[in-house]
Write a protein that holds these residues in place. Structure first.
Motif, PDB file in Angstrom:
ATOM      1  N   ALA A 117       0.838  -1.206   0.000  1.00 19.97           N
ATOM      2  CA  ALA A 117       0.000   0.000   0.000  1.00 19.97           C
ATOM      3  C   ALA A 117       0.868   1.249   0.000  1.00 19.97           C
ATOM      4  O   ALA A 117       0.593   2.208  -0.730  1.00 19.97           O
ATOM      5  CB  ALA A 117      -0.915  -0.015   1.225  1.00 19.97           C
ATOM      6  N   SER A 173       1.346   3.919  -3.096  1.00 19.58           N
ATOM      7  CA  SER A 173       0.897   5.256  -2.768  1.00 19.58           C
ATOM      8  C   SER A 173       2.021   6.268  -3.002  1.00 19.58           C
ATOM      9  O   SER A 173       1.790   7.352  -3.539  1.00 19.58           O
ATOM     10  CB  SER A 173       0.439   5.225  -1.320  1.00 19.58           C
ATOM     11  OG  SER A 173       0.082   6.447  -0.886  1.00 19.58           O
ATOM     12  N   VAL A 178      -6.658   3.997  -1.821  1.00 15.27           N
ATOM     13  CA  VAL A 178      -6.064   3.265  -0.688  1.00 15.27           C
ATOM     14  C   VAL A 178      -7.139   3.019   0.372  1.00 15.27           C
ATOM     15  O   VAL A 178      -7.303   1.906   0.870  1.00 15.27           O
ATOM     16  CB  VAL A 178      -4.877   4.057  -0.082  1.00 15.27           C
ATOM     17  CG1 VAL A 178      -4.422   3.432   1.234  1.00 15.27           C
ATOM     18  CG2 VAL A 178      -3.713   4.102  -1.069  1.00 15.27           C
ATOM     19  N   TYR A 206      -8.520  -0.639   1.818  1.00 13.49           N
ATOM     20  CA  TYR A 206      -8.523  -1.012   3.241  1.00 13.49           C
ATOM     21  C   TYR A 206      -9.942  -1.354   3.705  1.00 13.49           C
ATOM     22  O   TYR A 206     -10.150  -2.301   4.451  1.00 13.49           O
ATOM     23  CB  TYR A 206      -7.917   0.102   4.109  1.00 13.49           C
ATOM     24  CG  TYR A 206      -6.420  -0.017   4.235  1.00 13.49           C
ATOM     25  CD1 TYR A 206      -5.841  -0.805   5.233  1.00 13.49           C
ATOM     26  CD2 TYR A 206      -5.575   0.629   3.348  1.00 13.49           C
ATOM     27  CE1 TYR A 206      -4.471  -0.930   5.343  1.00 13.49           C
ATOM     28  CE2 TYR A 206      -4.193   0.511   3.447  1.00 13.49           C
ATOM     29  CZ  TYR A 206      -3.652  -0.270   4.442  1.00 13.49           C
ATOM     30  OH  TYR A 206      -2.304  -0.416   4.537  1.00 13.49           O
ATOM     31  N   TYR A 240      -4.278  -6.813   1.863  1.00 12.25           N
ATOM     32  CA  TYR A 240      -4.260  -5.694   0.907  1.00 12.25           C
ATOM     33  C   TYR A 240      -3.920  -6.170  -0.498  1.00 12.25           C
ATOM     34  O   TYR A 240      -4.558  -5.790  -1.480  1.00 12.25           O
ATOM     35  CB  TYR A 240      -3.238  -4.648   1.358  1.00 12.25           C
ATOM     36  CG  TYR A 240      -3.357  -3.330   0.636  1.00 12.25           C
ATOM     37  CD1 TYR A 240      -4.155  -2.311   1.146  1.00 12.25           C
ATOM     38  CD2 TYR A 240      -2.677  -3.101  -0.556  1.00 12.25           C
ATOM     39  CE1 TYR A 240      -4.279  -1.101   0.489  1.00 12.25           C
ATOM     40  CE2 TYR A 240      -2.799  -1.893  -1.223  1.00 12.25           C
ATOM     41  CZ  TYR A 240      -3.600  -0.894  -0.694  1.00 12.25           C
ATOM     42  OH  TYR A 240      -3.722   0.305  -1.353  1.00 12.25           O
ATOM     43  N   TYR A 299      -6.033  -5.671  -3.872  1.00 13.56           N
ATOM     44  CA  TYR A 299      -5.432  -4.803  -4.898  1.00 13.56           C
ATOM     45  C   TYR A 299      -5.347  -5.547  -6.230  1.00 13.56           C
ATOM     46  O   TYR A 299      -5.708  -5.020  -7.279  1.00 13.56           O
ATOM     47  CB  TYR A 299      -4.049  -4.318  -4.462  1.00 13.56           C
ATOM     48  CG  TYR A 299      -3.371  -3.511  -5.546  1.00 13.56           C
ATOM     49  CD1 TYR A 299      -3.735  -2.191  -5.778  1.00 13.56           C
ATOM     50  CD2 TYR A 299      -2.423  -4.093  -6.381  1.00 13.56           C
ATOM     51  CE1 TYR A 299      -3.168  -1.462  -6.804  1.00 13.56           C
ATOM     52  CE2 TYR A 299      -1.845  -3.377  -7.419  1.00 13.56           C
ATOM     53  CZ  TYR A 299      -2.216  -2.058  -7.626  1.00 13.56           C
ATOM     54  OH  TYR A 299      -1.668  -1.347  -8.655  1.00 13.56           O
TER      55      TYR A 299
END
Ligand SMILES: [Zn+2]
Length: 503
Positions: free
Chosen positions: A401, A405, A415, A419, A429, A433
């Motif tokens: 993450a 990011s 993001v 979550y 995650y 993703y």
């Protein structure tokens, strides 16, 4: 009487003096002096034997593991460990104490002269002394409620008899209920870090009694103290102390005398009640325990325990602020729980291994990592009532993450969404993703096409913009963002919209 009527001026004339006594159950597999299981929640009276019941002829044998835990706690609290300490019998009668005495330590406790540092209101720190840390055993439990005939009978569960305890007694160095709260918070952190106890207050693994007195400011002699018992949360201890300080000031102001007594906190009413006059040490007729030899702790043993001590929260906090330039608040939040701190460090280690990169990259990563862990993971753990160990997100998931990011592959909004889905579905995650692949549109031609369409559909706003109302640009950005379902790269979109409008 509740003393709500006291003015701040009257209260300011007096200085409270507070000392805390904390009993902590040790997380050993077996009890202090026998091989019965040391476990909470078993069926009543199943973890008992002649030794912990004190049947005639039964002899106690000290659990070495309990000594190790007690020494570990002593060292973490900066205490000096006594080479030769003495177990003593503390004699009293109570239905949940079948032996008629408790094995404790009296004039030669295991450890003395420690301290805990607490933060003060002005941003500094204050050292609260620890008078002593000694070993003892717990008593059983009287059950007054929950049975059909509870109105006329009390039941006994003796499973807790012989559970290993340490008692940690502070110096009367604490001056405010807030300092007492901070002291307890730090103490609990240290005990959890060193894993000597689970410190579960609801199950009675950590129990606190407070001694409190007041004296006119400037006077050296302590006032008469009352002991407040039966307080099962740190918040209630603060409230009980606040109540008790006001009560005592009121007594003194009215020309009366504070009685030396034990008082009980009633959380429902928010006040303390007198329970009994306080026992003196001589009431217990302490004498050396004849069934146990002196406890001898060698330097070698102490060194062995010291070598295994984990890095403690205070040191870790300082290191995070120094090495990763985290704020004091971030460092505090990340170190409040050892599991959380270790997860944070696992992520840092992963990124260091990946990048073998420059310090400034690690600093940038660490800051973002702290942000994402605290704002996205920890806040959701709290909201869902989960512990760090129960998190659906792994340290590796957080690293992904953060990396996505930092290189702007995912927006902060995306993001948050991932979550949310991770917590809703209990999946890491990376899994979410890879499935969702939230894309950012960074294709200039595609964005320009969308911008052209929005501009063509809103001639009035275009006229306003070209007439000098530059803030209308935000309207176009919003429209295109909506058309792109939130996937337009924000920086690029802003730039392109302005160029188109001005063109
Ligand atoms: Zn036993």
């Amino acid at each position: 009487m509740p003393a709500a009527a006291l003015s701040p001026e009257v209260l300011a004339k007096y200085e409270p003096v507070i000392g805390l006594e904390v009993h902590v159950q040790l997380l050993t597999a077996t009890k202090a002096f026998c091989s019965c299981a040391n476990r909470f929640g078993s069926a009543p009276n199943t973890n008992i034997c002649p030794v912990c019941l004190g049947l005639p002829g039964a002899l106690p044998v000290l659990n070495e593991n309990a000594v190790e835990f007690a020494v570990r706690a002593s060292l973490a609290l900066h205490c000096e460990v006594r080479e030769r300490s003495i177990f003593a019998r503390k004699n009293y009668f109570y239905p949940d104490l079948p032996k008629g005495y408790q094995i404790s330590q009296f004039d030669k406790p295991l450890a003395e002269h420690g301290w805990i540092e607490v933060p003060t209101a002005d941003g500094g720190t204050k050292r609260i002394g620890i008078t002593r840390l000694h070993m003892e055993e717990d008593a059983g439990k009287s059950l007054h409620d929950g049975f059909a005939d509870s109105a006329t009978r009390t039941y006994l569960d003796l499973n807790r008899c012989g559970t290993p305890l340490i008692e940690i007694v502070s110096e009367p160095d604490i001056r405010t209920p807030d300092e007492a709260f901070e002291y307890l918070t730090r103490l609990k952190e240290i005990l959890l870090y060193t894993a000597v106890s689970d410190c579960n207050m609801e199950e009675g693994s950590l129990r606190c009694d407070a001694n409190v007195s007041v004296r006119p400011r400037g006077q050296e002699k302590f006032g008469t103290k009352a002991e407040v018992k039966n307080v099962n949360s740190f918040k209630f201890i603060r409230a009980a102390l606040e109540y008790e300080i006001e009560r005592q000031v009121e007594v003194v102001e009215a020309g009366g005398r504070v009685e030396q007594e034990t008082r009980l906190w009633n959380a429902h009413e928010g006040r303390t009640y007198s329970m009994r006059s306080k026992e003196q040490a001589h009431d217990y007729r302490y004498f050396p325990e004849p069934d146990l030899p002196p406890l001898v702790v060698s330097d070698e043993f102490i060194d062995g325990v010291r070598a295994e001590l984990p890095e403690l929260p205070e040191a870790r906090r300082a290191r995070y602020m120094r090495d990763y330039q985290l704020s004091a608040e971030q460092a505090r939040d990340l170190t409040a729980d050892r599991g959380l701190a270790e997860k944070f460090e696992a992520g840092i280690k992963e990124i260091c291994d990946q990048k073998s990169s420059k310090d400034e990259d690690i600093g940038k990563f660490a800051k973002k990592y702290a942000d994402i862990m605290l704002n996205e993971e920890v806040s959701r753990l709290k909201a869902h009532g989960l512990s760090i160990a129960q998190s659906p997100i792994s340290a590796h998931g957080n690293v992904i993450a953060v990396n996505l990011s930092i290189n702007q592959t995912t927006s902060s909004k995306q993001v948050k969404l991932i979550y949310d889905m991770s917590f809703a579905e209990g999946k890491d995650y990376e899994v979410i993703y890879e499935r969702e692949k939230p894309q950012q549109i960074t294709d200039t031609a595609a964005l320009e096409k969308m911008i052209d369409e929005v501009i063509a559909a809103n001639p009035k706003q275009l006229e306003q913009y070209r007439g000098g109302k530059k803030t209308v640009a935000g309207f176009f950005v919003g429209q295109v963002m909506r058309a792109s379902k939130g996937q337009a790269n924000p920086a690029l979109l802003n730039e392109l919209v302005t160029r188109k409008l001005d063109g």
